[in-house]
Scaffold this motif. Sequence first.
Motif, short mmCIF file in Angstrom:
data_model
loop_
_atom_site.label_atom_id
_atom_site.label_comp_id
_atom_site.label_asym_id
_atom_site.label_seq_id
_atom_site.Cartn_x
_atom_site.Cartn_y
_atom_site.Cartn_z
N PRO A 29 5.20 -9.98 19.34
CA PRO A 29 4.48 -11.14 18.74
C PRO A 29 4.09 -12.44 19.62
CG PRO A 29 6.45 -11.25 17.99
CD PRO A 29 6.41 -9.95 18.70
N LEU A 30 4.96 -12.60 20.71
CA LEU A 30 4.85 -13.69 21.51
C LEU A 30 3.86 -13.62 22.41
CD1 LEU A 30 8.47 -14.26 22.31
CD2 LEU A 30 7.34 -15.51 20.49
N MET A 31 2.78 -14.26 22.33
CA MET A 31 1.40 -14.01 23.21
C MET A 31 1.64 -14.54 24.48
SD MET A 31 -0.61 -12.28 21.08
CE MET A 31 -1.83 -12.19 21.92
N ASP A 32 2.65 -15.72 24.60
CA ASP A 32 2.45 -16.60 25.77
C ASP A 32 3.82 -15.87 26.69
OD1 ASP A 32 4.43 -17.57 24.37
OD2 ASP A 32 3.90 -19.41 24.89
N TYR A 33 4.46 -15.00 26.39
CA TYR A 33 5.65 -14.49 27.09
C TYR A 33 5.09 -13.80 28.52
CZ TYR A 33 10.26 -12.27 27.47
OH TYR A 33 11.53 -12.15 28.01
N PRO A 34 6.18 -14.19 29.36
CA PRO A 34 6.09 -13.93 30.74
C PRO A 34 5.75 -12.38 30.85
CG PRO A 34 7.61 -15.41 30.68
CD PRO A 34 7.37 -15.18 29.21
N ASN A 35 4.70 -11.86 31.65
CA ASN A 35 4.47 -10.73 32.00
C ASN A 35 4.31 -9.60 30.72
OD1 ASN A 35 4.53 -10.86 34.71
ND2 ASN A 35 6.95 -10.99 34.74
N ARG A 36 3.84 -10.27 29.67
CA ARG A 36 3.71 -9.56 28.43
C ARG A 36 2.88 -8.33 28.41
NH1 ARG A 36 0.33 -9.47 23.81
NH2 ARG A 36 1.46 -9.01 21.65
N SER A 37 1.82 -8.22 29.17
CA SER A 37 0.93 -7.29 29.32
C SER A 37 1.90 -6.10 29.92
CB SER A 37 -0.26 -7.41 30.37
OG SER A 37 -0.89 -6.29 30.40
N ALA A 38 2.56 -6.44 31.16
CA ALA A 38 3.57 -5.33 31.73
C ALA A 38 4.63 -4.94 30.75
CB ALA A 38 4.07 -5.68 33.01
N TRP A 39 5.18 -5.70 29.90
CA TRP A 39 6.24 -5.26 28.92
C TRP A 39 5.40 -4.42 27.79
CZ3 TRP A 39 11.11 -5.24 29.34
CH2 TRP A 39 11.61 -6.23 30.06
N LEU A 40 4.42 -4.67 27.37
CA LEU A 40 3.63 -3.81 26.44
C LEU A 40 3.29 -2.39 26.85
CD1 LEU A 40 1.31 -6.51 24.61
CD2 LEU A 40 3.61 -5.64 23.97
N THR A 41 2.97 -2.28 28.23
CA THR A 41 2.72 -1.21 28.84
C THR A 41 3.99 -0.28 29.03
OG1 THR A 41 0.67 -2.11 30.32
CG2 THR A 41 2.05 -0.02 31.18
N TYR A 42 5.17 -0.85 29.32
CA TYR A 42 6.43 -0.47 29.40
C TYR A 42 6.71 0.37 27.98
CZ TYR A 42 11.39 0.35 29.67
OH TYR A 42 12.87 0.75 29.73
N ARG A 43 6.63 -0.73 27.07
CA ARG A 43 7.00 -0.06 25.68
C ARG A 43 5.92 1.11 25.26
NH1 ARG A 43 9.49 -2.98 21.91
NH2 ARG A 43 7.85 -2.52 20.38
N GLN A 44 4.67 1.06 25.59
CA GLN A 44 3.90 2.20 25.34
C GLN A 44 4.27 3.39 25.90
OE1 GLN A 44 1.26 2.30 22.97
NE2 GLN A 44 1.55 4.46 23.33
N GLU A 45 5.00 3.48 27.25
CA GLU A 45 5.32 4.46 27.77
C GLU A 45 6.55 5.04 27.16
OE1 GLU A 45 6.12 2.90 31.73
OE2 GLU A 45 3.68 3.27 32.38
N LEU A 46 7.30 4.11 26.88
CA LEU A 46 8.66 4.49 26.10
C LEU A 46 8.41 5.33 24.67
CD1 LEU A 46 10.69 1.24 26.23
CD2 LEU A 46 11.28 3.48 27.30
N ARG A 47 7.06 4.85 24.12
CA ARG A 47 6.70 5.44 22.75
C ARG A 47 6.04 6.91 23.24
NH1 ARG A 47 5.43 0.31 21.68
NH2 ARG A 47 3.12 0.44 21.90
N ASP A 48 5.35 6.77 24.26
CA ASP A 48 4.86 8.12 24.56
C ASP A 48 5.73 9.26 25.20
OD1 ASP A 48 2.51 7.00 23.61
OD2 ASP A 48 1.85 6.48 25.66
N TRP A 49 6.84 8.67 25.81
CA TRP A 49 7.74 9.48 26.66
C TRP A 49 7.92 10.92 26.05
CZ3 TRP A 49 13.43 8.80 26.87
CH2 TRP A 49 14.20 9.71 27.88
N PRO A 50 8.26 10.91 24.44
CA PRO A 50 8.96 12.23 23.92
C PRO A 50 7.79 13.35 23.96
CG PRO A 50 9.75 10.58 22.71
CD PRO A 50 8.83 9.89 23.69
N THR A 51 6.42 12.79 24.08
CA THR A 51 5.38 13.84 24.20
C THR A 51 5.22 14.28 25.47
OG1 THR A 51 3.56 12.17 24.22
CG2 THR A 51 4.56 12.94 21.91
N THR A 52 5.61 13.99 26.45
CA THR A 52 5.29 14.23 28.05
C THR A 52 6.16 15.43 28.49
OG1 THR A 52 6.80 12.70 29.08
CG2 THR A 52 4.67 11.85 28.27
N ASP A 53 5.66 15.84 29.57
CA ASP A 53 6.40 17.08 30.15
C ASP A 53 8.00 16.40 30.85
OD1 ASP A 53 4.87 18.93 29.46
OD2 ASP A 53 3.55 18.81 31.37
N ALA A 54 7.72 14.98 31.16
CA ALA A 54 9.04 14.63 31.78
C ALA A 54 10.33 14.36 30.87
CB ALA A 54 8.49 12.97 32.35
#
Length: 66
Positions: A29-54
Amino acid sequence: MVYTDEYFIKQEAREWRNTELQATDFIVPLMDYPNRSAWLTYRQELRDWPTTDAFPDTKPVASAEL
């Protein structure tokens, strides 16, 4: 139900992922958090991880800028 080593390995991986997501929940919810976009990308990778071959062998890694 018979639990295999693979089951326990995957369960441990999911627990690690859930801990990583919980540790970064406050950023969403913190729109001005430093590197927020990168954090959100990482969180999406975490959510997607169980469905990947990795899964569960290769954990997502946060970007160096984080």
